[in-house]
Design a protein around this motif. Sequence first.
Motif, PDB file in Angstrom:
ATOM      1  N   PRO A   1      61.412 -24.508  36.045  1.00  0.00           N
ATOM      2  CA  PRO A   1      62.103 -23.647  35.089  1.00  0.00           C
ATOM      3  C   PRO A   1      63.416 -23.128  35.685  1.00  0.00           C
ATOM      4  O   PRO A   1      63.603 -23.204  36.901  1.00  0.00           O
ATOM      5  CB  PRO A   1      61.115 -22.505  34.856  1.00  0.00           C
TER       6      PRO A   1
ATOM      7  N   ASP B   1      51.381 -20.057  21.860  1.00  0.00           N
ATOM      8  CA  ASP B   1      52.653 -19.328  21.964  1.00  0.00           C
ATOM      9  C   ASP B   1      52.674 -18.440  23.203  1.00  0.00           C
ATOM     10  O   ASP B   1      51.764 -17.624  23.391  1.00  0.00           O
ATOM     11  CB  ASP B   1      52.850 -18.400  20.752  1.00  0.00           C
ATOM     12  N   SER B   2      53.732 -18.540  23.992  1.00  0.00           N
ATOM     13  CA  SER B   2      53.917 -17.573  25.074  1.00  0.00           C
ATOM     14  C   SER B   2      54.038 -16.184  24.449  1.00  0.00           C
ATOM     15  O   SER B   2      54.789 -16.010  23.498  1.00  0.00           O
ATOM     16  CB  SER B   2      55.188 -17.891  25.862  1.00  0.00           C
ATOM     17  N   GLY B   3      53.310 -15.224  24.978  1.00  0.00           N
ATOM     18  CA  GLY B   3      53.393 -13.871  24.443  1.00  0.00           C
ATOM     19  C   GLY B   3      52.363 -13.569  23.363  1.00  0.00           C
ATOM     20  O   GLY B   3      52.321 -12.457  22.845  1.00  0.00           O
ATOM     21  N   ALA B   4      51.515 -14.552  23.038  1.00  0.00           N
ATOM     22  CA  ALA B   4      50.549 -14.323  21.949  1.00  0.00           C
ATOM     23  C   ALA B   4      49.537 -13.234  22.324  1.00  0.00           C
ATOM     24  O   ALA B   4      49.224 -12.362  21.506  1.00  0.00           O
ATOM     25  CB  ALA B   4      49.834 -15.619  21.595  1.00  0.00           C
TER      26      ALA B   4
ATOM     27  N   ASP C   1      48.234 -18.187  27.377  1.00  0.00           N
ATOM     28  CA  ASP C   1      49.184 -18.110  26.260  1.00  0.00           C
ATOM     29  C   ASP C   1      50.401 -18.966  26.553  1.00  0.00           C
ATOM     30  O   ASP C   1      51.211 -18.652  27.414  1.00  0.00           O
ATOM     31  CB  ASP C   1      49.575 -16.656  25.960  1.00  0.00           C
TER      32      ASP C   1
ATOM     33  N   ASP D   1      49.919 -10.805  24.439  1.00  0.00           N
ATOM     34  CA  ASP D   1      50.674  -9.552  24.439  1.00  0.00           C
ATOM     35  C   ASP D   1      50.826  -9.038  23.007  1.00  0.00           C
ATOM     36  O   ASP D   1      50.589  -7.851  22.716  1.00  0.00           O
ATOM     37  CB  ASP D   1      52.050  -9.828  25.070  1.00  0.00           C
TER      38      ASP D   1
ATOM     39  N   ARG E   1      52.676 -19.991  36.835  1.00  0.00           N
ATOM     40  CA  ARG E   1      53.338 -18.682  36.718  1.00  0.00           C
ATOM     41  C   ARG E   1      52.413 -17.546  37.165  1.00  0.00           C
ATOM     42  O   ARG E   1      52.794 -16.685  37.934  1.00  0.00           O
ATOM     43  CB  ARG E   1      53.795 -18.433  35.288  1.00  0.00           C
TER      44      ARG E   1
ATOM     45  N   GLN F   1      53.206 -21.088  27.795  1.00  0.00           N
ATOM     46  CA  GLN F   1      53.586 -21.398  29.176  1.00  0.00           C
ATOM     47  C   GLN F   1      53.688 -20.111  29.991  1.00  0.00           C
ATOM     48  O   GLN F   1      54.241 -20.099  31.072  1.00  0.00           O
ATOM     49  CB  GLN F   1      54.934 -22.136  29.178  1.00  0.00           C
ATOM     50  N   HIS F   2      53.149 -19.038  29.451  1.00  0.00           N
ATOM     51  CA  HIS F   2      53.357 -17.728  30.080  1.00  0.00           C
ATOM     52  C   HIS F   2      52.343 -17.405  31.170  1.00  0.00           C
ATOM     53  O   HIS F   2      52.695 -17.329  32.337  1.00  0.00           O
ATOM     54  CB  HIS F   2      53.353 -16.632  29.001  1.00  0.00           C
TER      55      HIS F   2
END
Lengths: 437, 329
Positions: free
Chosen positions: B207, B120-123, B142, B125, B183, B144-145
């Motif tokens: 993106p 998960d993106s943001g995991a 995490d 964080d 990214r 695609q972040h």
Amino acid sequence: MSQLRIENARVIDPANVFDDHRTLYIQDGKFADSCAADASVIDAKGLIACPGFIDLYARLREPGASRKGTIESESKAALKAGFTTVFCSPNTNPVIDSTATVELIKQKAMAAQGVRVAPIAALSAGLEGERLSEMATLKRAGCMLLGHSDKPIEDTGVLLSAMEYASSFNIPISFRAVDAAIAGNGCAHAGSVATRLGLPGIPVAAETVAIARLIELCKSTQCRLHLSRLSSARAVELVRDAKQQGLSISADVGIHHLYFTHEQIDGFNAHFHSAVPFRTLEDREALRIAVREGTIDSICSDHAPHDNDAKLAPFPSSAPGLSAFDAFAPLLMGLPDLLNMSLIDIIARVTSGPARVVADEERRSGEYSLNPGQAADLILIDPAAPADLDAQTLLSQGRNSPLIGLASMLDCTGEDVPLKGQVHYSIIGGAVRRSPE
Amino acid sequence: MIKSDPQFNQFNKLHHFLSIDGLDKTTLTHILDTAEGFTSVNDKAIKNVPLLRGKTVANLFFENSTRTRTAFELAAKRLSADVLTIDLVSSSTKKGESLLDTLRVLEALQSDMFVVRHSDSGAADFIARHVAPTINIINGGDGQHAHPTQAMLDMFTIRRCKGDFSKLCVVIIGDIRHSRVARSGIAALVTLGTAEVRVVGPQTLMPADVESLGVTVYRDIDKALKDADVVMGLRLQSERMSSATIPSTSEFYQAYGLTPERMRLAKPDAIVMHPGPTNRGVEIAASVADGKQSVILQQVTYGIAVRMAVMSIIMGHGEEVREAEMNKE
């Protein structure tokens, strides 16, 4: 309480373009020209009296997800928001596609003594998008609006048929326009913020392609189409054009979408994870203009209460939606300044506006005003009282609001909008459902 | 309201290493300088330093990984830490236990640092915001972040080979849309003042508003490679072929593959980088991946020193917090 007199209120009645001080009389559940000398009296000095608000889209969660909210908790929270009628989403378990579920909800609502709960009947059986629901039967059971919650009907043949069938019975259909294939697993507006955060995006085209499809089918079926919870500038353009062509189309916007943009999701703030994504500043500006000019007829809550665990996950895995009822009245009271509109025009978007969307001409239910003979659904609101967003006194079971504890939007969006406005009285059919302690 | 950047602790020091976003040039340069010091450790016969002796580093991998996990393990061991690797791919989270529940259990193991990889993106964080304040978090990727240690080892490699970022033109080829490596790499290159960062690939692999990251977008790889100093390939995930993003691997190679002919468009001394594992004949020709301009294996080696640097820096800042917490009790 069979007779009631409300004195000293500033009466705002959008259907009559009336905004002035006058006395209101209620007899036997209806507005009247006078009442007996010994009627109960409410001194509404400093308060605004207006027709009760109508919410065209909220999730009450019951039956099926009472850990998130119950008809009792949410219909009382809705009173705090200023609503007296709430159209509730059919995405319950079981789905609202049978008279049994409609009856269950009505009974629970009756027992709760909160707002009038108006179930939105599912357009397809089980919201599965395959077979039509028994729309005529559901209409007889009291459903005034058909819908499909947040799920699109992917089979265009079924959609066409559903719209044709609904038009035969003159029942309006409410859709949140989204193309599932384009939206994919997206969880935020496809733009600079989602790109930076690596969040799968929901492009504007997911909404506009779906709107274009619905508008074309509306043209060919002559059904009454309501587009629920617009999110983008381009969507507004499509609706404006369709209205100019004279199609029977109406639209609403969720109140949070008049305040928030995708900037708010920065820092992976799951409070702003919404099924209808918050988009850019330009989109928000277009939505505001559309409310002002009337392209958007109504402002709804899009209320989505959740249990605490639902938001305790990384952004893409958190449940989408914001709990809206507790903050709705202050957010609405902030709109006249923010949108450069008069208060009466803002109140029209939550009273006469939504009433027209669901109006049934045969039953002459289109008129929604304080006129004698009308059902006495009204609220008394103190526009200057600080909002009650204290975590301890929230009424919705859903604590998933980014506004809890705030006194101004400044800390949230950077716009200096104080959060003011408290509904002191809610009166439904002449009976007081909410009053100060 | 959400704290703006959870990477920093109450003393305003880097406490977690979650993403390049929010870090300034000084911080990134400090990490690179610290890593320089550790490269000599890795060249010695006895490769351990006692900086993290008595500390426990737990690798929490919710997503498959061999390379990154191994590199973190090795880095922690060379700093003399105890290392615990927990494979969570097939375990509790699949059984319906929430990430937060899993986290609480792992906290009870009394580790000092978690290295986290999650789909998960943001995991990372999320974990940083909910973990006990005495634990340091490193994001091992995490969704695609972000993949910030990969970005730092890439920067380390570029700095070693090319020096001053302000004179460089860097080209990143391929699947930018789904890539956390891209990214974080772009964020680091921009923060370090790279003269020009170009991205090239079909629209389906870009993106929305990719320019907002500070890059120039090219569709034509030949134009993108012209006069480049650094050429970075990205791994093309096989699942992209099954969705409708690209027609086939051979077509991708035709249109965007890094071939020896195309490399001639870049500067003669340009370097070729790739986060691995490479798909030879898909995004890069074998002769380029193994050629003399390739620094792909150096990237792997430098990855250890860079991760040692990140671990030692944030563990040091964590010590201040742990002491403060002790004094509270």
